[in-house]
Scaffold this motif. Sequence first.
Motif, short mmCIF file in Angstrom:
data_model
loop_
_atom_site.label_atom_id
_atom_site.label_comp_id
_atom_site.label_asym_id
_atom_site.label_seq_id
_atom_site.Cartn_x
_atom_site.Cartn_y
_atom_site.Cartn_z
N TYR A 3 0.95 -1.23 0.11
CA TYR A 3 0.06 0.22 0.08
C TYR A 3 0.87 1.09 -0.07
O TYR A 3 1.98 1.25 0.32
CB TYR A 3 -0.88 0.00 1.13
N ILE A 4 0.26 2.42 -0.57
CA ILE A 4 1.17 3.79 -0.68
C ILE A 4 0.26 4.79 -0.06
O ILE A 4 -0.77 5.10 -0.07
CB ILE A 4 1.22 3.79 -2.28
N VAL A 5 0.92 5.41 0.91
CA VAL A 5 0.50 6.67 1.27
C VAL A 5 0.70 7.76 0.22
O VAL A 5 1.80 8.03 -0.38
CB VAL A 5 0.67 7.01 2.62
N ALA A 6 -0.39 8.48 -0.17
CA ALA A 6 -0.42 9.74 -1.16
C ALA A 6 -0.58 10.98 -0.77
O ALA A 6 -0.66 11.27 0.54
CB ALA A 6 -1.18 9.30 -2.48
N ASP A 7 -0.86 11.97 -1.64
CA ASP A 7 -0.73 13.38 -1.40
C ASP A 7 -1.96 13.80 -0.39
O ASP A 7 -1.55 14.69 0.47
CB ASP A 7 -1.10 14.03 -2.66
N PRO A 8 -2.99 13.34 -0.29
CA PRO A 8 -4.03 13.53 0.95
C PRO A 8 -3.40 13.58 2.11
O PRO A 8 -4.02 14.13 2.92
CB PRO A 8 -5.10 12.46 0.34
N CYS A 9 -2.39 12.71 2.64
CA CYS A 9 -1.95 12.88 3.84
C CYS A 9 -1.05 13.85 4.16
O CYS A 9 -0.76 14.35 5.28
CB CYS A 9 -0.89 11.51 4.10
N VAL A 10 -0.51 14.54 3.33
CA VAL A 10 0.31 15.80 3.56
C VAL A 10 -0.56 16.98 4.18
O VAL A 10 -1.64 17.17 3.83
CB VAL A 10 0.85 16.56 2.26
N LYS A 11 0.09 17.55 5.31
CA LYS A 11 -0.39 18.33 5.97
C LYS A 11 -1.58 17.93 7.20
O LYS A 11 -2.12 18.76 7.70
CB LYS A 11 -0.82 19.66 5.41
N CYS A 12 -1.67 16.64 7.16
CA CYS A 12 -2.78 16.18 7.92
C CYS A 12 -2.38 15.05 8.77
O CYS A 12 -2.43 15.48 10.19
CB CYS A 12 -3.88 15.40 6.94
N ILE A 55 -4.44 6.42 1.35
CA ILE A 55 -3.84 5.15 1.05
C ILE A 55 -4.53 4.31 0.26
O ILE A 55 -5.53 4.18 -0.14
CB ILE A 55 -3.96 4.44 2.37
N PHE A 56 -3.58 3.95 -0.89
CA PHE A 56 -4.06 3.24 -2.28
C PHE A 56 -3.12 1.79 -2.01
O PHE A 56 -2.00 1.63 -2.04
CB PHE A 56 -3.75 3.99 -3.27
N PRO A 57 -3.67 0.80 -2.57
CA PRO A 57 -3.09 -0.47 -3.23
C PRO A 57 -2.10 0.05 -4.30
O PRO A 57 -2.63 1.02 -5.12
CB PRO A 57 -4.01 -1.55 -3.67
N GLU A 58 -0.94 -0.41 -4.24
CA GLU A 58 0.13 0.11 -5.29
C GLU A 58 -0.43 -0.04 -6.78
O GLU A 58 -0.42 1.16 -7.59
CB GLU A 58 1.28 -0.81 -5.19
N ALA A 59 -1.50 -1.00 -6.98
CA ALA A 59 -1.85 -1.13 -8.45
C ALA A 59 -2.89 0.06 -8.58
O ALA A 59 -3.45 0.13 -9.96
CB ALA A 59 -2.47 -2.52 -8.48
N ASP A 60 -3.48 0.70 -7.55
CA ASP A 60 -4.63 1.39 -7.80
C ASP A 60 -4.14 2.88 -7.36
O ASP A 60 -4.95 4.05 -7.50
CB ASP A 60 -5.88 1.25 -6.87
N LEU A 61 -3.08 3.17 -7.42
CA LEU A 61 -2.31 4.53 -6.85
C LEU A 61 -2.81 5.38 -8.29
O LEU A 61 -2.30 4.84 -9.25
CB LEU A 61 -0.89 4.30 -6.74
#
Length: 107
Positions: A3-12, A55-61
């Motif tokens: 799983y990958i943590v992406a942009d929406p986590c920034v500043k949260c 958070i996204f599964p790598e294949a769905d990022l």
Amino acid sequence: MAYIVADPCVKCKYTDCVEVCPVNCFYEGENMLVIHPDECIDCGACEPVCPTKAIFPEADLPEKWAEYKEINDTYSKKWPNISEKKDGLPEAEEFKDKENKRPLLKL
């Protein structure tokens, strides 16, 4: 596949995900979290509890956040492990629904 943590986590940096992770594969930066791809067991427990849907599964990022795969891989090896829930950042509610936060990411 991790799983990958992406942009929406920034500043949260909400940590609901950390609380449910059975293998403690989250790492904490100044203003976001990342997942160590070699430690993640792909259980998916973190994805539904993330308040920002970061958070996204790598294949769905989403392609627009492809660079976060490398960010997770690189910084999970540099930042300290986090294994207990904490409060989100003070500005989390203000930034929760904002997009394109990559320039705000502190690496």
